[in-house]
Scaffold this motif. Structure first.
Motif, PDB file in Angstrom:
ATOM      1  N   TYR A 195      10.767  -4.279   4.406  1.00  0.00           N
ATOM      2  CA  TYR A 195      10.758  -2.831   4.655  1.00  0.00           C
ATOM      3  C   TYR A 195      12.011  -2.427   5.439  1.00  0.00           C
ATOM      4  O   TYR A 195      12.627  -1.399   5.166  1.00  0.00           O
TER       5      TYR A 195
ATOM      6  N   HIS B 174       7.953  -0.124  -0.155  1.00  0.00           N
ATOM      7  CA  HIS B 174       6.963   0.424   0.781  1.00  0.00           C
ATOM      8  C   HIS B 174       6.061   1.451   0.079  1.00  0.00           C
ATOM      9  O   HIS B 174       4.861   1.490   0.314  1.00  0.00           O
TER      10      HIS B 174
ATOM     11  N   ARG C 208      -2.166  -0.388  -2.558  1.00  0.00           N
ATOM     12  CA  ARG C 208      -3.299  -0.650  -1.654  1.00  0.00           C
ATOM     13  C   ARG C 208      -4.273   0.528  -1.622  1.00  0.00           C
ATOM     14  O   ARG C 208      -5.475   0.340  -1.474  1.00  0.00           O
TER      15      ARG C 208
ATOM     16  N   SER D 165       0.468   0.667   5.415  1.00  0.00           N
ATOM     17  CA  SER D 165       0.262  -0.360   4.383  1.00  0.00           C
ATOM     18  C   SER D 165      -1.066  -1.075   4.595  1.00  0.00           C
ATOM     19  O   SER D 165      -1.750  -1.432   3.628  1.00  0.00           O
TER      20      SER D 165
ATOM     21  N   ILE E 143       3.696  -0.541  -2.433  1.00  0.00           N
ATOM     22  CA  ILE E 143       2.644  -1.279  -1.723  1.00  0.00           C
ATOM     23  C   ILE E 143       1.589  -0.307  -1.195  1.00  0.00           C
ATOM     24  O   ILE E 143       0.382  -0.532  -1.355  1.00  0.00           O
ATOM     25  N   ILE E 144       2.030   0.787  -0.587  1.00  0.00           N
ATOM     26  CA  ILE E 144       1.085   1.768  -0.045  1.00  0.00           C
ATOM     27  C   ILE E 144       0.245   2.368  -1.172  1.00  0.00           C
ATOM     28  O   ILE E 144      -0.976   2.487  -1.065  1.00  0.00           O
TER      29      ILE E 144
ATOM     30  N   TYR F 205       4.960   2.622   8.907  1.00  0.00           N
ATOM     31  CA  TYR F 205       4.880   2.152   7.513  1.00  0.00           C
ATOM     32  C   TYR F 205       3.964   0.935   7.399  1.00  0.00           C
ATOM     33  O   TYR F 205       3.200   0.798   6.438  1.00  0.00           O
TER      34      TYR F 205
END
Length: 501
Positions: free
Chosen positions: A43, A127, A134, A76, A130-131, A72
């Motif tokens: 990141y 980032h 998830r 996450s 992934i966010i 961040y």
């Protein structure tokens, strides 16, 4: 006992397939822990920010880079729970509309999409991917964490309901353990392989999808909800083998008549109706106590806690927690039907309180005595052991036991929403609270645990070996005695008032 023979191949396959949803939930909880430094460093490179040294508490952050990276990272971790919060509200509607098995089939699509996004994180703004990944996986887990206990509770014979219900937690801890092992540097927890590590539970989603095609629909759903008597009998025969289904069919008929006499129970009705108030409060409090006990703080940030405790190889210590976790969950499968839900739940909370106090003492005195790092480590292991004995597995299935067929989907939805909301609060806030409170962070959980012990002692009923109808009747008796007590107190007050006059 006749019911003990009800463990058939089809029942085992159906329960195993259903709890694969909880395996994915556990994997998603644990996977973000071990590669924290690798992903934070990535990141940092993507955002042009220097990585954080988590082993030192540093309050000087002149350019805001630490707070940006912490934001961040916390997102996450915790966006997973936001997805769960949103989708858990729709569990009842989805489960009733599609049926238990078709609903589990449909929601697997979310898991596959979410895991693909994370697996491809290096090919875009990592980032963001992934966010987003998830969040979508969280949507899946929110639905799955309601549908799975609903299905397993409805297909299990009364004599095995507690033991099979405990398998939800076993699937979670197995998922956590596998994610921790695969998260080792020399396996997938390195700079090259971490996207594969994050997206790997998509394989479990595919396996569950194909196995669900072999599973029978819940006979309770077919009989009570759809009125398909013959299909329900066929489903029951597949699940029970040669056993006589008459007793269970009679029980379902009784439940169906009761469900017919009461209107469809909405979430609003659950809160407004006095007949549901007690079980709803118990259902919500067991979920709150599971999450606010501090266990997710350990699952999410255990590697970091071990670093601060001065452990040389924190990742291996975290895996040790996962192994202990799994062993004691297996033990709880056998304990829950012998000892009962309530006593195990309270014993677990008391043990966790003692461990939280010991952990705090260990972390506070670490600077004075080097050996205190071992006290902290032992306390973490004991904390996890006591969690898995009761507060871990019991909330997942006790909610399904507290309610009959009518209010059950709505109750599971609000209990799930409550669980996920607490999960999100811990995931989002713990890193900030840990930075602020330092070694005293677990005193907060110790105070909360004391409150949960008192509540469980006075309010949580024993549901072991009781039918849904018997549990409902127990709540009705409690309510009637409370009303009588209140009336008696009012009459006494009036009598005193008239005497004084």
């Amino acid at each position: 006992m006749q019911e003990e023979k009800h463990l058939t191949g089809t029942l085992v396959l159906s329960v195993f397939t259903a709890v694969l949803g909880f395996f994915q939930y556990g994997y998603s909880l644990g996977v973000i822990n071990a590669p924290q430094r690798v992903i934070e460093a990535h990141y940092g490179r993507v955002l042009g920010i220097a990585p954080i040294d988590r082993s030192a508490i540093d309050f000087t952050d002149t350019n805001g880079s630490k707070s940006t990276l912490t934001l961040y990272w916390s997102l996450s971790v915790s966006i997973f729970a936001i997805g769960g919060m949103i989708s858990s509200f729709t569990v009842g509607w989805v489960g009733d509309k599609l049926g238990r098995v078709k609903a589990m089939l449909a929601v697997n699509v979310l898991s596959i999409i979410g895991n693909l996004l994370m697996g491809l994180a290096k090919f875009g703004p990592s980032h963001i991917l992934i966010i987003a990944g998830r969040a979508i996986t969280g949507l899946y887990c929110g639905l799955s964490s309601g549908l799975v206990p609903m299905y397993v509770g409805e297909i299990s014979p009364t004599a095995l309901r507690g033991a099979l219900g405990t398998l939800h937690q076993l699937a979670i801890v197995t998922g956590i353990l596998l994610s921790q092992v695969l998260g080792l540097d020399f396996l997938l927890g390195n700079d090259d392989m971490w996207p594969l590590l994050l997206g790997l539970s998509g394989a479990a989603a595919l396996l569950q999808f194909f196995l669900l095609l072999l599973c029978p629909e819940s006979p309770r759903y077919l009989y009570i909800k759809l009125g398909k008597v013959e299909e329900a009998k066929k489903s029951l025969k597949r699940l029970r083998g040669d056993c006589d289904p008459t007793k269970e069919i009679t029980e379902m008929e009784k439940e169906k008549q009761e469900a017919a006499s009461e209107k469809k129970v909405s979430i609003r009705k659950l809160f407004s109706s006095s007949s549901y108030r007690q079980p709803v409060i118990v259902a919500l409090m067991v979920q709150i106590s599971q999450q606010f006990s501090g266990i997710n703080a350990i699952f999410y940030y255990s590697t970091n806690i071990f670093v601060r405790a001065g452990v040389d190889q924190p990742v291996y210590a975290t895996i040790g927690v996962g192994v202990v976790n799994t062993i004691f969950t297996i033990i709880s499968v056998f304990l829950v039907e012998r000892t009962g839900r309530r006593s195990l739940f309270i014993a677990g909370l008391i043990g966790m309180l003692a461990s939280a106090v010991a952990m705090t003492v260990g972390l506070v005195l670490l600077g004075t005595f080097a050996w205190m790092s071992y006290v902290s480590m032992v306390a973490i292991f004991l904390f996890v052991i006591f969690f898995e004995v009761g507060p871990g597995p019991i909330p997942w299935f006790i909610v399904a036991e507290l309610f009959s067929q009518g209010p059950r989907p709505a109750a599971i939805a609000i209990a799930g929403f409550c669980n996920w909301t607490c999960n999100f609060i811990i995931g989002m806030c713990f890193q900030y609270i840990a930075d602020l409170c330092g070694p005293y962070v677990f005193t907060i959980f110790a105070v909360l645990l004391l409150g949960f012990i008192l509540f469980a002692h006075f309010k949580v009923p024993e549901t072991k070996g009781k039918s849904f109808e018997e549990i409902s009747a127990a709540f009705r008796r409690k309510r009637r005695s409370a009303i009588k007590g209140h009336k008696a107190a009012t009459e006494l007050e009036d009598l005193r008032g008239s005497e004084e006059a």
